[in-house]
Design an enzyme around this catalytic site. Sequence first.
Site, PDB file in Angstrom:
ATOM      1  N   ILE A  17       0.846  -1.202   0.000  1.00 13.43           N
ATOM      2  CA  ILE A  17       0.000   0.000   0.000  1.00 13.43           C
ATOM      3  C   ILE A  17       0.879   1.249   0.000  1.00 13.43           C
ATOM      4  CG2 ILE A  17      -1.754   1.293   1.300  1.00 13.43           C
ATOM      5  CD1 ILE A  17      -2.778  -1.493   2.309  1.00 13.43           C
ATOM      6  N   ASP A  36      11.182   3.356   5.657  1.00 11.73           N
ATOM      7  CA  ASP A  36      10.936   1.905   5.621  1.00 11.73           C
ATOM      8  C   ASP A  36      12.195   1.165   6.048  1.00 11.73           C
ATOM      9  OD1 ASP A  36      10.227  -0.851   4.588  1.00 11.73           O
ATOM     10  OD2 ASP A  36       8.502   0.264   3.839  1.00 11.73           O
ATOM     11  N   TYR A 149      -2.535  -9.386  16.299  1.00 14.14           N
ATOM     12  CA  TYR A 149      -2.534  -8.317  15.287  1.00 14.14           C
ATOM     13  C   TYR A 149      -3.717  -7.378  15.493  1.00 14.14           C
ATOM     14  CZ  TYR A 149      -3.096  -6.066  10.708  1.00 14.14           C
ATOM     15  OH  TYR A 149      -3.259  -5.141   9.708  1.00 14.14           O
ATOM     16  N   VAL A 179      -7.200  -5.441   1.327  1.00 12.63           N
ATOM     17  CA  VAL A 179      -6.781  -4.667   0.158  1.00 12.63           C
ATOM     18  C   VAL A 179      -6.015  -5.575  -0.811  1.00 12.63           C
ATOM     19  CG1 VAL A 179      -5.592  -2.574  -0.594  1.00 12.63           C
ATOM     20  CG2 VAL A 179      -6.541  -2.705   1.728  1.00 12.63           C
TER      21      VAL A 179
HETATM   22  N1  LIG Z   1      -3.134  -5.206   2.942  1.00 11.09           N
HETATM   23  C1  LIG Z   1      -4.247  -5.251   3.640  1.00 11.09           C
HETATM   24  O1  LIG Z   1      -5.234  -5.865   3.237  1.00 11.09           O
HETATM   25  C2  LIG Z   1      -4.351  -4.528   4.947  1.00 11.09           C
HETATM   26  C3  LIG Z   1      -5.542  -4.664   5.691  1.00 11.09           C
HETATM   27  C4  LIG Z   1      -5.651  -3.988   6.900  1.00 11.09           C
HETATM   28  C5  LIG Z   1      -4.611  -3.184   7.334  1.00 11.09           C
HETATM   29  N2  LIG Z   1      -3.452  -3.105   6.611  1.00 11.09           N
HETATM   30  C6  LIG Z   1      -2.382  -2.259   7.124  1.00 11.09           C
HETATM   31  O2  LIG Z   1      -1.903  -1.461   6.069  1.00 11.09           O
HETATM   32  C7  LIG Z   1      -0.524  -1.185   6.255  1.00 11.09           C
HETATM   33  C8  LIG Z   1       0.257  -1.528   4.999  1.00 11.09           C
HETATM   34  O3  LIG Z   1       0.062  -2.908   4.733  1.00 11.09           O
HETATM   35  P1  LIG Z   1       0.606  -3.624   3.410  1.00 11.09           P
HETATM   36  O4  LIG Z   1      -0.413  -4.618   3.007  1.00 11.09           O
HETATM   37  O5  LIG Z   1       1.077  -2.622   2.448  1.00 11.09           O
HETATM   38  O6  LIG Z   1       1.835  -4.444   4.006  1.00 11.09           O
HETATM   39  P2  LIG Z   1       3.378  -4.476   3.566  1.00 11.09           P
HETATM   40  O7  LIG Z   1       4.001  -5.529   4.435  1.00 11.09           O
HETATM   41  O8  LIG Z   1       3.500  -4.630   2.104  1.00 11.09           O
HETATM   42  O9  LIG Z   1       3.874  -3.033   3.976  1.00 11.09           O
HETATM   43  C9  LIG Z   1       4.321  -2.710   5.265  1.00 11.09           C
HETATM   44  C10 LIG Z   1       5.582  -1.900   5.116  1.00 11.09           C
HETATM   45  O10 LIG Z   1       6.032  -1.492   6.411  1.00 11.09           O
HETATM   46  C11 LIG Z   1       7.422  -1.700   6.493  1.00 11.09           C
HETATM   47  N3  LIG Z   1       7.785  -1.903   7.898  1.00 11.09           N
HETATM   48  C12 LIG Z   1       7.465  -2.967   8.685  1.00 11.09           C
HETATM   49  N4  LIG Z   1       8.018  -2.824   9.892  1.00 11.09           N
HETATM   50  C13 LIG Z   1       8.688  -1.654   9.877  1.00 11.09           C
HETATM   51  C14 LIG Z   1       9.462  -0.969  10.835  1.00 11.09           C
HETATM   52  N5  LIG Z   1       9.670  -1.500  12.057  1.00 11.09           N
HETATM   53  N6  LIG Z   1      10.012   0.213  10.498  1.00 11.09           N
HETATM   54  C15 LIG Z   1       9.818   0.744   9.249  1.00 11.09           C
HETATM   55  N7  LIG Z   1       9.109   0.135   8.305  1.00 11.09           N
HETATM   56  C16 LIG Z   1       8.534  -1.055   8.613  1.00 11.09           C
HETATM   57  C17 LIG Z   1       7.687  -2.936   5.653  1.00 11.09           C
HETATM   58  O11 LIG Z   1       9.017  -3.083   5.256  1.00 11.09           O
HETATM   59  C18 LIG Z   1       6.738  -2.704   4.495  1.00 11.09           C
HETATM   60  O12 LIG Z   1       7.341  -1.969   3.469  1.00 11.09           O
HETATM   61  C19 LIG Z   1      -0.118  -1.943   7.494  1.00 11.09           C
HETATM   62  O13 LIG Z   1      -0.196  -1.067   8.598  1.00 11.09           O
HETATM   63  C20 LIG Z   1      -1.168  -3.015   7.609  1.00 11.09           C
HETATM   64  O14 LIG Z   1      -1.342  -3.456   8.948  1.00 11.09           O
HETATM   65  C21 LIG Z   1      -3.303  -3.763   5.433  1.00 11.09           C
END
Ligand SMILES: NC(=O)c1ccc[n+]([C@@H]2O[C@H](COP(=O)([O-])OP(=O)(O)OC[C@H]3O[C@@H](n4cnc5c(N)ncnc54)[C@H](O)[C@@H]3O)[C@@H](O)[C@H]2O)c1
Length: 326
Positions: A17, A36, A149, A179
């Site tokens: 995202i 990141d 979570y 998503v």
């Molecule tokens: N994808 C979904 O369906 C969904 C649903 C509900 C909530 N979310 C939330 O949306 C957000 C993005 O999710 P996503 O699907 O893109 O996941 P993703 O894993 O692709 O992205 C998360 C990003 O955060 C970075 N990250 C993780 N820990 C970190 C840290 N300690 N310091 C700095 N960066 C860090 C990762 O390297 C990654 O680039 C998250 O907060 C997730 O909980 C996603």
Amino acid sequence: MPVTNTTVLITGGAGFIGSNLCEYFLERKYGVVCLDNFSTGFRHNIEHLFSNPDFQLIEGDVRDYAICQKALDGVDYVLHQAALGSVPRSIQDPITSNEVNVSGFLNMLHASKEAGVKRFVYAASSSTYGDSESLPKVEDTIGKPLSPYAITKYVNELYADVFSKTYGMETIGLRYFNVFGRKQNPNGAYAAVIPKFVMQLMQHESPVINGDGNYSRDFTYIDNVLQMNELALTTQNPKAINTVYNTAFGDRTTLNDLIHYLKEYLSEFDSEIKNVQVVHGPNRMGDIPHSLASIEKAKELLEYSPQFSITQGLKEAVKWYWEHLK
Ligand SMILES: NC(=O)c1ccc[n+]([C@@H]2O[C@H](COP(=O)([O-])OP(=O)(O)OC[C@H]3O[C@@H](n4cnc5c(N)ncnc54)[C@H](O)[C@@H]3O)[C@@H](O)[C@H]2O)c1
């Protein structure tokens, strides 16, 4: 430091995202700082942005308060996406999920307050509805969390609410519902269901559905999520801030129907795919049977108008995976 006037910090900007958000806000002429640590994100998601003078990457961890402060230098708005996603990952390792998703969140929130950012928009989650059985999900009615979570994401909302009330900070939480779309990681034990199924089908491997396939989700195409982030960041409606919003399309699709659509759309590229058989396994711990968002609140207060239904989004996503990962 980006050169344009309004700068947004996107934490987790190398993830699925986050990297889409980086592109989206650069296209709209914002300066973008991406923070990141590449734990689940990828350099290849953002490296095409490195030559853009309005883009800056800070490699670092949100658990490090000094890094959060550094990333906020000159920043107007924050879109906080960095977190460890996945319910099973949090069941496997609740300590690390809590450190990143709760302590990391609090670091960013507090550092943002200290830096005087105009608004803090953050990724919340539909998992906050927990064991509530009511459908559709309405923002004010939640149940008990069903996973570590879900606890972390609920705690985010509690902190944001308290920071709004205590320090007068502007916050908005976006409860994302499943998503999907371009750049979502299809690999690894914690991959989300749509990219995982797409990759398996492209390789003529049988996808495994947990349970009988009648569980349903409000699968939400990435472009709808980008729109919600922009609306949350820019709204001038005082009633629209310091609250949370379902971020979804507002329709639900069973896993059986999902497989049906994926096979149909992928068969346009490889006709053999329609013959790949599906396997059913046991239900997964922490999964609720059905999820469906009411999007009335976002429509009313943010003028949200999602542009992609699940089928429109799946067609786009399938094409992207075929062109990029086949
Ligand atoms: N994808 C979904 O369906 C969904 C649903 C509900 C909530 N979310 C939330 O949306 C957000 C993005 O999710 P996503 O699907 O893109 O996941 P993703 O894993 O692709 O992205 C998360 C990003 O955060 C970075 N990250 C993780 N820990 C970190 C840290 N300690 N310091 C700095 N960066 C860090 C990762 O390297 C990654 O680039 C998250 O907060 C997730 O909980 C996603």
